[in-house]
Design a protein around this motif. Structure first.
Motif, PDB file in Angstrom:
ATOM      1  N   GLY A 131      97.300  19.632  12.546  1.00 45.25           N
ATOM      2  CA  GLY A 131      97.118  20.406  13.768  1.00 45.25           C
ATOM      3  C   GLY A 131      98.306  20.216  14.690  1.00 45.25           C
ATOM      4  O   GLY A 131      99.460  20.387  14.287  1.00 45.25           O
ATOM      5  N   GLU A 132      98.033  19.792  15.921  1.00 47.05           N
ATOM      6  CA  GLU A 132      99.125  19.569  16.875  1.00 47.05           C
ATOM      7  C   GLU A 132      99.713  18.162  16.788  1.00 47.05           C
ATOM      8  O   GLU A 132     100.598  17.806  17.571  1.00 47.05           O
ATOM      9  N   PHE A 133      99.275  17.387  15.823  1.00 45.47           N
ATOM     10  CA  PHE A 133      99.721  16.003  15.684  1.00 45.47           C
ATOM     11  C   PHE A 133     100.630  15.821  14.470  1.00 45.47           C
ATOM     12  O   PHE A 133     100.517  16.540  13.476  1.00 45.47           O
ATOM     13  N   THR A 134     101.526  14.819  14.569  1.00 44.16           N
ATOM     14  CA  THR A 134     102.363  14.406  13.443  1.00 44.16           C
ATOM     15  C   THR A 134     102.075  12.945  13.156  1.00 44.16           C
ATOM     16  O   THR A 134     102.206  12.087  14.029  1.00 44.16           O
ATOM     17  N   LEU A 135     101.674  12.677  11.920  1.00 48.31           N
ATOM     18  CA  LEU A 135     101.284  11.334  11.497  1.00 48.31           C
ATOM     19  C   LEU A 135     102.380  10.763  10.608  1.00 48.31           C
ATOM     20  O   LEU A 135     102.740  11.347   9.596  1.00 48.31           O
ATOM     21  N   ASN A 136     102.933   9.615  11.003  1.00 47.87           N
ATOM     22  CA  ASN A 136     103.950   8.929  10.202  1.00 47.87           C
ATOM     23  C   ASN A 136     103.358   7.642   9.664  1.00 47.87           C
ATOM     24  O   ASN A 136     103.157   6.678  10.407  1.00 47.87           O
ATOM     25  N   ARG A 137     103.054   7.622   8.353  1.00 48.72           N
ATOM     26  CA  ARG A 137     102.383   6.468   7.759  1.00 48.72           C
ATOM     27  C   ARG A 137     103.330   5.279   7.583  1.00 48.72           C
ATOM     28  O   ARG A 137     102.872   4.146   7.473  1.00 48.72           O
ATOM     29  N   THR A 138     104.631   5.541   7.531  1.00 47.21           N
ATOM     30  CA  THR A 138     105.586   4.447   7.361  1.00 47.21           C
ATOM     31  C   THR A 138     105.715   3.638   8.644  1.00 47.21           C
ATOM     32  O   THR A 138     105.637   2.415   8.635  1.00 47.21           O
ATOM     33  N   SER A 139     105.925   4.328   9.766  1.00 46.08           N
ATOM     34  CA  SER A 139     106.093   3.647  11.047  1.00 46.08           C
ATOM     35  C   SER A 139     104.781   3.420  11.777  1.00 46.08           C
ATOM     36  O   SER A 139     104.755   2.785  12.823  1.00 46.08           O
ATOM     37  N   LYS A 140     103.676   3.959  11.220  1.00 45.73           N
ATOM     38  CA  LYS A 140     102.344   3.829  11.837  1.00 45.73           C
ATOM     39  C   LYS A 140     102.332   4.423  13.247  1.00 45.73           C
ATOM     40  O   LYS A 140     101.785   3.843  14.194  1.00 45.73           O
ATOM     41  N   VAL A 141     102.937   5.610  13.379  1.00 45.06           N
ATOM     42  CA  VAL A 141     103.035   6.278  14.675  1.00 45.06           C
ATOM     43  C   VAL A 141     102.384   7.649  14.594  1.00 45.06           C
ATOM     44  O   VAL A 141     102.579   8.399  13.633  1.00 45.06           O
ATOM     45  N   LEU A 142     101.604   7.975  15.632  1.00 45.78           N
ATOM     46  CA  LEU A 142     100.996   9.294  15.752  1.00 45.78           C
ATOM     47  C   LEU A 142     101.559   9.955  17.004  1.00 45.78           C
ATOM     48  O   LEU A 142     101.586   9.342  18.080  1.00 45.78           O
ATOM     49  N   LYS A 143     102.023  11.205  16.845  1.00 44.93           N
ATOM     50  CA  LYS A 143     102.607  11.933  17.971  1.00 44.93           C
ATOM     51  C   LYS A 143     101.927  13.274  18.169  1.00 44.93           C
ATOM     52  O   LYS A 143     101.479  13.902  17.222  1.00 44.93           O
ATOM     53  N   ARG A 144     101.860  13.713  19.435  1.00 46.74           N
ATOM     54  CA  ARG A 144     101.548  15.097  19.760  1.00 46.74           C
ATOM     55  C   ARG A 144     102.823  15.674  20.357  1.00 46.74           C
ATOM     56  O   ARG A 144     103.195  15.342  21.462  1.00 46.74           O
ATOM     57  N   GLY A 145     103.506  16.506  19.584  1.00 48.93           N
ATOM     58  CA  GLY A 145     104.837  16.945  20.011  1.00 48.93           C
ATOM     59  C   GLY A 145     105.763  15.752  20.026  1.00 48.93           C
ATOM     60  O   GLY A 145     105.911  15.033  19.034  1.00 48.93           O
ATOM     61  N   ASP A 146     106.398  15.475  21.180  1.00 47.45           N
ATOM     62  CA  ASP A 146     107.283  14.319  21.324  1.00 47.45           C
ATOM     63  C   ASP A 146     106.551  13.125  21.938  1.00 47.45           C
ATOM     64  O   ASP A 146     107.138  12.058  22.102  1.00 47.45           O
ATOM     65  N   GLU A 147     105.286  13.315  22.288  1.00 52.67           N
ATOM     66  CA  GLU A 147     104.512  12.253  22.929  1.00 52.67           C
ATOM     67  C   GLU A 147     103.896  11.327  21.889  1.00 52.67           C
ATOM     68  O   GLU A 147     103.192  11.764  20.978  1.00 52.67           O
ATOM     69  N   VAL A 148     104.147  10.014  22.031  1.00 54.91           N
ATOM     70  CA  VAL A 148     103.548   9.022  21.143  1.00 54.91           C
ATOM     71  C   VAL A 148     102.152   8.679  21.647  1.00 54.91           C
ATOM     72  O   VAL A 148     101.961   8.355  22.816  1.00 54.91           O
ATOM     73  N   ILE A 149     101.160   8.782  20.765  1.00 58.74           N
ATOM     74  CA  ILE A 149      99.788   8.416  21.102  1.00 58.74           C
ATOM     75  C   ILE A 149      99.607   6.948  20.746  1.00 58.74           C
ATOM     76  O   ILE A 149      99.742   6.557  19.582  1.00 58.74           O
ATOM     77  N   GLN A 150      99.328   6.110  21.746  1.00 65.13           N
ATOM     78  CA  GLN A 150      99.202   4.678  21.513  1.00 65.13           C
ATOM     79  C   GLN A 150      97.849   4.366  20.879  1.00 65.13           C
ATOM     80  O   GLN A 150      96.804   4.483  21.522  1.00 65.13           O
TER      81      GLN A 150
END
Length: 225
Positions: A131-150
């Protein structure tokens, strides 16, 4: 290719190590199952080759423990157990493949090559659009656009599990097993609390990506346009 070999039979372990090295495969060999998780977490192996019966910790328990920690590299289980139930147990623990002893060395090499190809393909899927999120399994980071979701590690694992099954209801028992393990004292109420916090952090809006509760069953992630 670099592999971790966990085999307590010294004669067999020496033979496998020698044969793999003759085929230009780097091998680190441990004889105690308690070393498996530590070695795998701190060294970048392409494949783990785990004997089922090991002192300290069994190969299948080590495999299960690593998967619950989010370990994504390929795991091949070696065992003399050849019943259907044993195969299911090994695969359910998170093994990618299963080779019954005694085996031909050519077959072991073929299995390793196949797992190596599969691992290379997985790398291309480490960054996933949901959807509007990008999930990076390597760095364990979830983003909405350029915003990092903690997110906490548990929250990230839950979102990742739902993302792997997008559009499909994931039962609470599966969430409990994959994230905490069935032997933990985490209850359905704890899972519901995590989902509430996760929804709040994601600030999901109508028409976008949503986590839906399926009463009496579990949760489902749906991605809008």
């Amino acid at each position: 290719m670099r592999v971790l070999l966990a085999e307590d039979d010294k004669r067999l372990g020496n033979l496998i190590k020698y044969m793999l090295e003759q085929n230009e495969i780097q091998v680190e060999w441990v004889t105690n199952g308690s070393d498996i998780v530590e070695y795998a977490e701190y060294t970048d192996y392409d494949i783990l080759i785990l004997d089922w019966m090991m002192p300290g910790m069994s190969g299948v328990d080590a495999c299960s423990a690593l998967r619950k920690k989010g370990y994504s590299k390929a795991i091949l289980m070696l065992t003399a157990r050849d019943s259907v139930e044993d195969r299911v147990t090994g695969l359910d623990a998170g093994a990618d493949d299963y080779l019954v002893k005694p085996f031909e060395f050519a077959e072991l090499l073929a299995r390793l090559r196949a797992l190596g190809r599969r691992s290379t393909q997985k790398i291309q899927q480490e960054v996933v659009k949901v959807g509007e999120f990008t999930l990076n399994r390597t760095s364990k980071v979830l983003k909405r656009g350029d915003e990092v979701i903690q997110l906490s590690p548990r929250e990230f694992q839950i979102f990742d599990l739902l993302a792997q099954n997008i559009g499909i209801v994931v039962p609470r028992d599966i969430i409990l097993d994959r994230i905490w393990g069935l032997e933990s004292d985490v209850s359905s109420n704890n899972i519901d609390s995590y989902m509430k916090i996760l929804r709040k952090k994601l600030d999901l809006k109508d028409g976008g990506t949503t986590i839906k509760t399926v009463r009496g069953v579990g949760y489902k992630l749906e991605a809008g346009k």
